[in-house]
Design an enzyme around this catalytic site. Structure first.
Site, PDB file in Angstrom:
ATOM      1  N   SER A  66       0.811  -1.277   0.028  1.00  0.00           N
ATOM      2  CA  SER A  66       0.001   0.002  -0.050  1.00  0.00           C
ATOM      3  C   SER A  66       0.881   1.119  -0.121  1.00  0.00           C
ATOM      4  O   SER A  66       0.595   2.255  -0.838  1.00  0.00           O
ATOM      5  CB  SER A  66      -0.903  -0.058   1.252  1.00  0.00           C
ATOM      6  OG  SER A  66      -0.201  -0.159   2.441  1.00  0.00           O
ATOM      7  N   TYR A  67       2.083   1.174   0.754  1.00  0.00           N
ATOM      8  CA  TYR A  67       2.885   2.466   0.723  1.00  0.00           C
ATOM      9  C   TYR A  67       3.406   2.430  -0.606  1.00  0.00           C
ATOM     10  O   TYR A  67       3.520   3.753  -0.974  1.00  0.00           O
ATOM     11  CB  TYR A  67       4.070   2.006   1.758  1.00  0.00           C
ATOM     12  CG  TYR A  67       5.029   3.023   2.194  1.00  0.00           C
ATOM     13  CD1 TYR A  67       4.670   4.104   2.411  1.00  0.00           C
ATOM     14  CD2 TYR A  67       6.277   2.807   1.492  1.00  0.00           C
ATOM     15  CE1 TYR A  67       5.891   5.348   2.674  1.00  0.00           C
ATOM     16  CE2 TYR A  67       7.315   3.847   1.900  1.00  0.00           C
ATOM     17  CZ  TYR A  67       7.164   5.014   2.537  1.00  0.00           C
ATOM     18  OH  TYR A  67       8.100   5.841   2.665  1.00  0.00           O
ATOM     19  N   ALA A  68       3.745   1.561  -1.304  1.00  0.00           N
ATOM     20  CA  ALA A  68       4.409   1.513  -2.519  1.00  0.00           C
ATOM     21  C   ALA A  68       3.573   2.191  -3.613  1.00  0.00           C
ATOM     22  O   ALA A  68       3.730   2.879  -4.423  1.00  0.00           O
ATOM     23  CB  ALA A  68       5.083   0.278  -3.033  1.00  0.00           C
TER      24      ALA A  68
END
Length: 252
Positions: free
Chosen positions: A154-156
């Site tokens: 999700s961060y990526a």
């Protein structure tokens, strides 16, 4: 006289970690600052430290994932200083370490709202003022997206969305004299220090993978490249991604 004398720089997440390091670098160059975040006490503590460099600092409690709060933060910045020269989208929250198959929608939304939407809201709201100053935008992405780090889906996704949006903005806003760039840092922060104490062996292995043999410093390494990208020296640089990772972010 510093490079940023009389400039106004808005930094999201400016009360701690990378954001505070960036704020310190700009304060030392004479910039007046608007620092946003979700914890008022932390912002006020940062304000006291930063104003010791002889600049004015406006702390604004705002969650970047909430459109109305972003609008209010930008309005306060302009009411106080009359302009915005530089926008730095640094703040981000995510469920780090959760594998893609285990992610919930709520965890994915957390990263997208605090990162991608926040950058979008701040860019859109600051655009009229950046046009007036022929200013700069510096957005933060990550090696998690560039290199597909496990446990960072999700961060990526949020960070790569920010990179794509930044390139479009560089194209659309270039005719107005606004340059837009992206920084992907590898930095020693409070949370990394805790991780080092909990996993010393993994930390040592990680250090071995960094050619320069250390993590970056929030002020001296990341803050300084931000000062450069916001300065006249970088006026012809736009749409670029800078991996500031001690040589571990090598790309074609």
């Amino acid at each position: 006289m510093g490079k940023m004398e009389n400039k106004v720089v808005l930094i999201t997440g400016g009360g701690k970690g990378i954001g505070f390091g960036i704020a310190t670098a700009f304060a030392k160059e004479g910039a007046n600052l608007v620092i946003t975040g979700r914890t008022v006490s932390r912002l006020e503590d940062a304000q006291k430290t930063l104003e010791a460099y002889g600049v004015s600092v406006l702390p604004v409690a705002a969650d970047g994932g909430h459109e109305d709060e972003v609008k209010a933060a930008v309005r306060q910045a302009v009411d106080r200083f009359g302009k915005i020269d530089v926008l730095i989208n640094n703040a981000q929250v995510s469920a780090s370490g959760v594998m893609l198959a285990d992610h919930t929608k709520e965890q994915f939304d957390l990263a997208i709202n605090s990162g991608l939407y926040a950058a979008f809201f701040y860019m859109r709201e600051c655009f009229p003022y950046l046009k007036e100053t022929k200013g700069s935008v510096i957005n933060f992405a990550s090696g998690a997206g560039l290199f597909g780090k496990p446990g960072q889906s999700s961060y990526a996704a949020a960070k790569e969305g920010i990179r794509g949006m930044s390139r479009v903005a560089a194209t659309e806003w270039g005719p107005f004299g606004i340059n837009v760039n992206v920084v992907c840092p590898l930095v020693y922060t409070e949370s990394l220090d805790q991780w080092r104490r909990e996993y010393p062996e993994v930390y040592e292995q990680t250090i071995k993978g960094i050619p320069l043999g250390r993590f970056g410093d929030p002020e001296k390494d990341i803050g300084r490249i931000c000062v450069f990208l916001a300065s006249e020296d970088a006026a012809y640089i736009s749409g670029e991604t800078f991996t500031v990772q001690g040589g571990s972010g090598l790309r074609p």
